[in-house]
Design a protein around this motif. Structure first.
Motif, PDB file in Angstrom:
ATOM      1  N   LYS A  53      54.880 -75.444 -26.464  1.00 30.28           N
ATOM      2  CA  LYS A  53      55.598 -74.941 -25.286  1.00 30.28           C
ATOM      3  C   LYS A  53      56.582 -73.828 -25.640  1.00 30.28           C
ATOM      4  O   LYS A  53      56.759 -72.878 -24.873  1.00 30.28           O
ATOM      5  N   ASP A  54      57.251 -73.956 -26.800  1.00 31.37           N
ATOM      6  CA  ASP A  54      58.276 -72.979 -27.163  1.00 31.37           C
ATOM      7  C   ASP A  54      57.682 -71.645 -27.625  1.00 31.37           C
ATOM      8  O   ASP A  54      58.418 -70.666 -27.797  1.00 31.37           O
ATOM      9  N   LYS A  55      56.358 -71.595 -27.839  1.00 28.51           N
ATOM     10  CA  LYS A  55      55.748 -70.385 -28.381  1.00 28.51           C
ATOM     11  C   LYS A  55      55.125 -69.483 -27.313  1.00 28.51           C
ATOM     12  O   LYS A  55      54.753 -68.350 -27.601  1.00 28.51           O
ATOM     13  N   VAL A  56      55.010 -69.987 -26.072  1.00 30.37           N
ATOM     14  CA  VAL A  56      54.261 -69.238 -25.055  1.00 30.37           C
ATOM     15  C   VAL A  56      54.942 -67.930 -24.655  1.00 30.37           C
ATOM     16  O   VAL A  56      54.301 -67.055 -24.068  1.00 30.37           O
ATOM     17  N   PHE A  57      56.229 -67.789 -24.983  1.00 25.95           N
ATOM     18  CA  PHE A  57      56.938 -66.562 -24.617  1.00 25.95           C
ATOM     19  C   PHE A  57      56.955 -65.544 -25.759  1.00 25.95           C
ATOM     20  O   PHE A  57      57.619 -64.518 -25.673  1.00 25.95           O
ATOM     21  N   GLU A  58      56.226 -65.840 -26.857  1.00 25.79           N
ATOM     22  CA  GLU A  58      56.174 -64.916 -27.966  1.00 25.79           C
ATOM     23  C   GLU A  58      55.137 -63.821 -27.719  1.00 25.79           C
ATOM     24  O   GLU A  58      54.155 -64.021 -26.996  1.00 25.79           O
ATOM     25  N   GLN A  59      55.346 -62.678 -28.356  1.00 25.70           N
ATOM     26  CA  GLN A  59      54.463 -61.524 -28.180  1.00 25.70           C
ATOM     27  C   GLN A  59      53.047 -61.843 -28.678  1.00 25.70           C
ATOM     28  O   GLN A  59      52.865 -62.371 -29.760  1.00 25.70           O
ATOM     29  N   TYR A  60      52.048 -61.532 -27.885  1.00 28.24           N
ATOM     30  CA  TYR A  60      50.624 -61.699 -28.177  1.00 28.24           C
ATOM     31  C   TYR A  60      50.211 -63.164 -28.351  1.00 28.24           C
ATOM     32  O   TYR A  60      49.106 -63.448 -28.799  1.00 28.24           O
ATOM     33  N   LEU A  83      45.892 -60.643 -22.936  1.00 27.14           N
ATOM     34  CA  LEU A  83      46.392 -60.264 -24.265  1.00 27.14           C
ATOM     35  C   LEU A  83      47.567 -61.113 -24.731  1.00 27.14           C
ATOM     36  O   LEU A  83      48.030 -60.965 -25.850  1.00 27.14           O
ATOM     37  N   GLY A  84      48.094 -61.953 -23.858  1.00 28.35           N
ATOM     38  CA  GLY A  84      49.255 -62.754 -24.244  1.00 28.35           C
ATOM     39  C   GLY A  84      50.536 -61.956 -24.211  1.00 28.35           C
ATOM     40  O   GLY A  84      51.455 -62.216 -24.990  1.00 28.35           O
ATOM     41  N   LEU A  85      50.610 -60.952 -23.295  1.00 29.98           N
ATOM     42  CA  LEU A  85      51.803 -60.110 -23.216  1.00 29.98           C
ATOM     43  C   LEU A  85      52.658 -60.420 -21.993  1.00 29.98           C
ATOM     44  O   LEU A  85      53.857 -60.155 -21.991  1.00 29.98           O
ATOM     45  N   GLY A  86      52.053 -60.963 -20.946  1.00 27.11           N
ATOM     46  CA  GLY A  86      52.754 -61.139 -19.675  1.00 27.11           C
ATOM     47  C   GLY A  86      54.001 -61.988 -19.789  1.00 27.11           C
ATOM     48  O   GLY A  86      55.070 -61.606 -19.298  1.00 27.11           O
ATOM     49  N   LEU A  87      53.887 -63.151 -20.427  1.00 19.77           N
ATOM     50  CA  LEU A  87      55.045 -64.042 -20.539  1.00 19.77           C
ATOM     51  C   LEU A  87      56.105 -63.463 -21.473  1.00 19.77           C
ATOM     52  O   LEU A  87      57.299 -63.669 -21.267  1.00 19.77           O
ATOM     53  N   TYR A  88      55.653 -62.759 -22.518  1.00 15.23           N
ATOM     54  CA  TYR A  88      56.608 -62.107 -23.427  1.00 15.23           C
ATOM     55  C   TYR A  88      57.420 -61.072 -22.663  1.00 15.23           C
ATOM     56  O   TYR A  88      58.651 -61.028 -22.767  1.00 15.23           O
ATOM     57  N   ASN A 145      58.218 -76.426 -18.313  1.00 22.18           N
ATOM     58  CA  ASN A 145      58.004 -77.868 -18.441  1.00 22.18           C
ATOM     59  C   ASN A 145      56.524 -78.106 -18.223  1.00 22.18           C
ATOM     60  O   ASN A 145      55.948 -77.604 -17.248  1.00 22.18           O
ATOM     61  N   SER A 146      55.900 -78.845 -19.134  1.00 23.09           N
ATOM     62  CA  SER A 146      54.454 -78.987 -19.033  1.00 23.09           C
ATOM     63  C   SER A 146      53.979 -80.287 -19.648  1.00 23.09           C
ATOM     64  O   SER A 146      54.580 -80.799 -20.600  1.00 23.09           O
ATOM     65  N   ILE A 147      52.900 -80.833 -19.061  1.00 20.92           N
ATOM     66  CA  ILE A 147      52.208 -81.994 -19.624  1.00 20.92           C
ATOM     67  C   ILE A 147      50.742 -81.614 -19.756  1.00 20.92           C
ATOM     68  O   ILE A 147      50.108 -81.212 -18.768  1.00 20.92           O
TER      69      ILE A 147
END
Length: 621
Positions: free
Chosen positions: A559-566, A580-585, A601-603
């Motif tokens: 969960k803590d990694k989803v805001f990282e670049q790519y 590309l994994g950029l939107g959340l970053y 928050n996620s399950i």
């Protein structure tokens, strides 16, 4: 007493002698033992006044009723055989209280002048109560001491005389020797012949000369157990005992088996040397610190890179090697990690001593080692050189920035052409080809969105992303984004929002974040048909916006990694979704620069709720 009578000493002379005697004496006359004489010492011993003289003994000392003394007196008067009592128990009432007393005494018959008749009994007594109590106390002490020795977890033995005779040895000591109780009474060197050639017998014999206590810690000793010579380790002491002449007559031996502890320490030392050698061979910097974060070890790579000597404190090392721009950030992050007992991770720059005013990028990590009570007992950290990676990343960002700029112009032209083509085809009623043109326009929009994301990333990396803040209606923006998203999805978007009103921020960028969160919710919940959106004001004068889906969810450890670049969550299901994994970053950076926070928050398997919180009003930096 008979000798006095035979020497023709009168009863009056005998009475006078008894009265003046320095010990307690009395004369009891007749069958009922009337007290004819009782000297002051006897009266004091009985705890009675002189007025009792002339009374019957049982009347003067009624507490004798039920005690054996009256019967003993009668037997002496009848048989003429004197009676000697030694430390006899007697209960007397003295000063109004019944006391437990002990006496040495003699009951002897008093004859008439021709020794034909026994007229009475003479009594000579000495109180030994204090002595008896002292002996009892000593016996109790000796019993307690003996019990303590026998039941002690410590190995205890007593060696008497210069021949070192084993006088006492408790079960623990006998077990330590690997022998049985048959060794008690033997010479130590005969009981434990394996001690010959070892220093212990000589040390014991020398104590008889010096009178000095000897002690040792973790000393090695070889003992024969079950027919096999075994190595053990002990903490022990030899304490001399002295007689009244000040001479050593015995030696008391205390011992504690520390074999397991010593072997563990040796194993730990071996392991430590092994892991130190391993750490020194690694191409990364390795360090350890105590529970409070005080550095106690650096590996060889640290000294090779820094040129330092010894173990610097964290503060000293920070000032020497860390780039000034990174020092405060590193200290704040370390303070937070230490307080919360959490992992530490940071990218910072170390001084490069091979070049003037040069620095290299390192990735610093540390983890707390905790005990069963979740208390930190040690920190283990690494510093990995990532300078080449950072340069490559910079080159990549530069390339993406240039490529994105170069792509924007042709994409803009392509979009105009596709829209023009669709419009003309519609006029010609060629709807089939017009639909194709529309699909081409949709794909150009997606490509434009990706290019814009790449441009935003390069702006963020270079610190050039700017927020054009102004007052805008938050409720109106939510409705606008929801309407826009609802047009392109079959999911039903439910909105449960409080009235927020105007807030101060970058409307375009906030809308970008909302669109990204709602788009992700739709994308990652293919088997669901609804999305829940809410917005409300908080007590801290902020706005909390959340998007909840009922899709695949995110594993707890990711969960803590989803805001990282790519970063994209790994797993078989996630690989089926494009991006590309950029939107959340980008969303995370926009919210941070807006003075807020973003979280999830996620399950796994049940869905996720992405939230951001931003202030309603302007806040100065």
């Amino acid at each position: 007493m008979k000798n006095f009578i035979r020497s023709n000493i009168s009863q009056e002379s005998l009475a006078l002698l008894l009265t003046q005697a320095p010990v307690a004496m009395s004369m009891l006359m007749g069958d009922e033992f009337h007290i004819r004489v009782a000297n002051p010492q006897m009266l004091q011993l009985w705890g009675k006044p002189a007025e009792i003289i002339g009374s019957r003994l049982i009347d003067a000392l009624p507490e004798l009723e039920g005690q054996p003394f009256m019967n003993i007196l009668s037997k002496v008067r009848t048989t003429g055989t004197p009676y000697k009592g030694y430390k006899e128990l007697c209960y007397l009432v003295r000063n109004g209280e019944r006391e437990e007393c002990y006496f040495d005494f003699i009951y002897a018959p008093i004859y008439n002048d021709d020794e034909t008749e026994i007229l009475g009994i003479s009594v000579v007594a000495t109180e030994v109560t204090d002595q008896v109590f002292a002996e009892k106390k000593l016996a109790e002490t000796e019993y307690t001491f003996e019990k303590l020795i026998k039941e002690s977890d410590y190995a205890i033995a007593l060696y008497k005389g210069k021949d070192l005779i084993i006088d006492v040895a408790n079960k623990t000591m006998i077990k330590t020797w690997g022998k049985n109780e048959g060794v008690i009474g033997m010479k130590l060197e005969d009981a434990l012949p394996e001690l010959k050639g070892q220093p212990f017998l000589d040390i014991l014999k020398d104590i008889f000369k010096t009178g000095k206590t000897y002690s040792a810690t973790e000393d090695e000793v070889f003992l024969e157990r079950n027919g096999e010579l075994q190595t053990s380790y002990y903490n022990f002491s030899y304490k001399p005992l002295f007689n009244e002449k000040g001479e050593v007559y015995a030696i008391l031996n205390f011992a504690t088996d520390v074999t397991e502890m010593v072997l563990t320490k040796k194993q730990l030392k071996t392991n430590e040397e092994k892991y130190r050698n391993l750490a020194d061979s690694l191409p990364i910097i390795v360090w350890t610190a105590d529970k409070d974060g005080n550095i106690d070890y650096y590996n060889k790579r640290w000294y090779d890179y820094t040129g330092f000597e010894g173990v610097d404190s964290r503060e000293s090392a920070t000032k020497k090697i860390l780039h000034p721009d990174d020092q405060q950030r590193a200290q704040e992050l370390w303070t937070s990690s230490k307080a919360n007992k959490t992992n530490y991770e940071i990218e910072y720059q170390f001084r490069d001593r091979s070049a003037e005013d040069a620095y290299r990028w390192f990735l610093g990590r540390a983890i707390p080692v905790k005990d069963a009570d979740n208390e930190v007992i040690q920190w283990i950290g690494t510093c990995t050189d990532i300078n080449d990676f950072k340069q490559f990343q910079q080159q990549k960002d530069n390339f993406l920035g240039i490529a994105s700029h170069e792509l924007k112009t042709p994409l803009t032209s392509l979009k105009l052409y596709s829209q023009f083509l669709e419009k003309n085809l519609r006029k010609q009623n060629d709807d089939k080809n017009a639909d194709v043109a529309k699909k081409m326009d949709d794909q150009i929009n997606k490509l434009t969105s990706l290019v814009n994301d790449l441009l935003d990333v390069t702006k963020i990396q270079n610190g050039k992303i700017l927020l054009n803040k102004s007052d805008f209606d938050f409720d109106e923006l939510v409705q606008e984004i929801v309407t826009e998203q609802q047009m392109s999805t079959s999911h039903k978007i439910y909105v449960d929002s409080e009235k927020i009103g105007n807030i101060y921020g970058d409307r375009h960028r906030i809308s970008q974040v909302m669109s990204n969160l709602i788009g992700n919710a739709i994308k990652y919940s293919p088997d669901s048909d609804k999305i829940h959106i809410s917005a409300k004001a908080t007590d801290e004068d902020c706005v909390l916006f959340s998007v909840r889906d009922f899709g695949i969810g995110i594993p707890a450890d990711k969960k803590d990694k989803v805001f990282e670049q790519y970063y994209r969550v790994s797993g078989s299901k996630e690989h089926t979704f494009p991006g590309l994994g950029l939107g959340l970053y980008i969303s995370s950076e926009i919210i941070k620069r807006s003075g807020g926070r973003i979280f999830v928050n996620s399950i796994e398997g049940k869905g996720s709720e992405f939230c951001f919180e931003i202030p309603k009003k302007h806040r100065s930096n």
